[in-house]
Design a protein around this motif. Structure first.
Motif, PDB file in Angstrom:
ATOM      1  N   MET A   1     -38.756  50.921  -6.800  1.00 21.65           N
ATOM      2  CA  MET A   1     -39.424  49.452  -6.205  1.00 21.65           C
ATOM      3  C   MET A   1     -39.937  49.170  -5.276  1.00 21.65           C
ATOM      4  O   MET A   1     -41.668  48.631  -4.553  1.00 21.65           O
ATOM      5  N   ALA A   5     -43.764  48.366  -4.147  1.00 19.30           N
ATOM      6  CA  ALA A   5     -44.419  46.903  -3.316  1.00 19.30           C
ATOM      7  C   ALA A   5     -45.136  47.606  -2.239  1.00 19.30           C
ATOM      8  O   ALA A   5     -46.070  46.744  -2.217  1.00 19.30           O
ATOM      9  N   LEU A  32     -48.529  39.214 -10.755  1.00 16.98           N
ATOM     10  CA  LEU A  32     -47.482  40.012 -10.178  1.00 16.98           C
ATOM     11  C   LEU A  32     -47.737  40.733 -12.005  1.00 16.98           C
ATOM     12  O   LEU A  32     -48.298  40.525 -12.769  1.00 16.98           O
ATOM     13  N   SER A  59     -48.377  41.673  -6.647  1.00 22.15           N
ATOM     14  CA  SER A  59     -46.801  42.516  -6.274  1.00 22.15           C
ATOM     15  C   SER A  59     -46.769  43.010  -7.559  1.00 22.15           C
ATOM     16  O   SER A  59     -47.046  42.474  -8.398  1.00 22.15           O
ATOM     17  N   ARG A  61     -44.497  45.095  -9.441  1.00 19.61           N
ATOM     18  CA  ARG A  61     -42.717  45.006  -9.619  1.00 19.61           C
ATOM     19  C   ARG A  61     -42.089  46.015 -11.165  1.00 19.61           C
ATOM     20  O   ARG A  61     -43.454  45.269 -12.282  1.00 19.61           O
ATOM     21  N   ASN A  65     -36.428  44.743 -12.999  1.00 22.46           N
ATOM     22  CA  ASN A  65     -36.011  43.560 -12.054  1.00 22.46           C
ATOM     23  C   ASN A  65     -35.550  42.374 -12.079  1.00 22.46           C
ATOM     24  O   ASN A  65     -35.534  41.602 -12.574  1.00 22.46           O
ATOM     25  N   VAL A  68     -37.066  39.373 -10.081  1.00 21.66           N
ATOM     26  CA  VAL A  68     -38.538  38.500 -10.651  1.00 21.66           C
ATOM     27  C   VAL A  68     -38.222  37.414 -11.450  1.00 21.66           C
ATOM     28  O   VAL A  68     -36.972  37.509 -12.479  1.00 21.66           O
TER      29      VAL A  68
END
Length: 468
Positions: A1, A5, A32, A59, A61, A65, A68
């Motif tokens: 993760m 990022a 996203l 972003s 992800r 996760n 989120v």
């Protein structure tokens, strides 16, 4: 993760100097990207780098996760989303098919990719927009048009070239230049009568889905990439291939994948083909003022200013099919507006209109919907009153024959009366009356005969001899 990022941050910082000059979205830059794992983001560096260069705050992800969320406290956290995890059976706790639909209903834009092992949750999400992917484990195959490397060909990597001629979605560079788009994945069905759904890339006549069941899905019926625009102008793109967005396919020789992905994401994230109404007005042609209400048969002027967004700027929209409607249950007037001038970032469309000879509550509407462009639907409710008693014309030209007939009848009646009043009968001579004749006396009545006595009558009857 953390790796994902960091990758997204580096891409954003590395392209910060390009954000001023490169195209941006008209709806926002919060993006996203959901990938299967953090390590899988490295296979989409071409896509992520292009998005960062275009000014998006990317972003990245992992799809699993749980932290989120698309909405927090009822507010949308992102403007756009890309679901690059088609086989992920478990998404974050807040990432469900219902949450993605709500995200789109709230104005967010979405890209959904699929694969042969596509999860049921992604299938349910696509079905909400009229896209039905093929059975689990199916794949698109073409034995005539496929990728050939080192003398061997992979029939599951289709070399597709049948693109839809939709200039609002696909750029002229892609539509006019020769080349192929490499596709490996699953096909989908679509309803051609759905005005909100547009197939951007379909199969060739030799392309088919190998597990279609009783009815083989092939040719134009086989959707590879489709785009969807809601009535509120949110946009969704569907692709049956996650590899279409990967670095491996974008870097393939003579591949048009990079251009296709750029066009699809640019349209989906509303970097182009965004049409809006800047201003509108209507007023009387004689005074130039907008009254509280119109009168029947008034001459009025309707104007609307339209702008289109592309290349990171709002520009005048030029077209010759913008129509105006005056509606009361049914359209009483439908006319095409004329483009008169361009003032700043907008183009003005004008119509000189005579209102109908009908009073009531009308709706002035411009409902402009074209494939690939954002919808423009603006309405104004106005009242049209009948004429006052002193606003009618004194004489109507259509009634002149009736006026003439009335006056002729009056003149004839007066002439008849005058002829009757002033005309005298001819005088006759007076003659002496004759003396009355003497009435003769009435004649004397004859004396009545005396009735015979009854006895005498009986005697007379007995005296008659009997006949033999």
């Amino acid at each position: 993760m953390r790796l994902a990022a960091s990758l997204g941050a580096c891409l954003a910082l590395g392209a910060a100097w390009l954000r001023v000059v490169c195209a941006g979205s008209a709806m926002g830059d919060r993006l996203l990207v959901l990938v299967p794992t953090a390590e899988a983001a490295g296979g989409y560096s071409e896509l992520l780098g292009s998005l960062a260069e275009r000014g998006f705050d990317v972003s990245v992800r992992a799809a699993s996760n749980s932290s989120v969320a698309l909405h927090v406290d009822g507010r949308r956290q992102y403007d756009h989303a890309v679901l690059l995890a088609p086989a992920a059976k478990r998404l974050g706790a807040a990432l469900t098919a219902h949450s993605f639909v709500r995200f789109v209903d709230d104005g967010g834009n979405l890209v959904v990719v699929g694969s042969s092992d596509m999860s049921d949750q992604s299938r349910k999400l696509a079905a909400q927009f009229g896209v039905v992917f093929e059975k689990h484990g199916s794949r698109v195959v073409d034995h005539s048009h496929h990728l050939v490397t080192d003398g061997t060909g992979d029939h599951a990597v289709v070399a597709a070239s049948r693109l839809a001629a939709v200039p609002a979605v696909l750029s002229p560079q892609l539509l006019e230049a020769p080349g192929t788009v490499y596709f490996r994945g699953i096909g989908h069905r679509y309803d051609p009568s759905n005005p909100l759904l547009t197939p951007a890339l379909t199969g060739a006549p030799t392309t088919y889905s190998d597990l279609s069941g009783d009815e083989v899905l092939s040719g134009r019926q086989l959707g590879l990439v489709s785009v969807f625009q809601t009535r509120r102008n949110a946009r969704v793109a569907f692709s049956g291939s996650a590899d279409l967005f990967s670095d491996a396919f974008m870097r393939t020789t003579q591949s048009r994948n990079r251009q296709l992905v750029h066009d699809i994401t640019q349209w989906t994230f509303q970097e182009k083909a965004v049409l809006r109404e800047v201003a509108r007005r209507h007023y009387l042609a004689a005074t130039g003022m907008q009254p509280e209400h119109y009168r029947v048969s008034n001459d009025m002027v309707y104007e609307i200013d339209l702008s289109v967004y592309y290349d990171d700027a709002w520009r005048p929209y030029e077209a010759d099919d913008v129509q105006f409607e005056a509606i009361m249950l049914d359209p009483y007037i439908r006319t095409t507006l004329n483009r008169t001038r361009s003032s700043g970032p907008a183009a003005t469309y004008r119509g000189d209109i005579r209102l109908p000879d009908r009073y009531g509550t009308f709706t002035f509407r411009v409902n402009y919907k074209r494939t690939g462009l954002a919808n423009v639907d603006v309405k104004d409710t106005v009242a049209i009153w009948p004429l006052r008693h002193d606003e009618y014309p004194r004489f109507l030209s259509a009634a002149y024959p009736y006026y003439t007939g009335s006056f002729v009848m009056m003149v004839g009646f007066l002439a008849l009366c005058a002829a009757w009043l002033w005309s005298a009968e001819p005088s006759k001579p007076v003659t002496q009356a004759k003396p009355a004749t003497q009435v003769k006396p009435a004649t004397q009545a004859k004396p009545a005969t005396q009735a015979k006595p009854a006895t005498q009558a009986k005697h007379t009857a007995k005296s008659k001899p009997k006949s033999s």
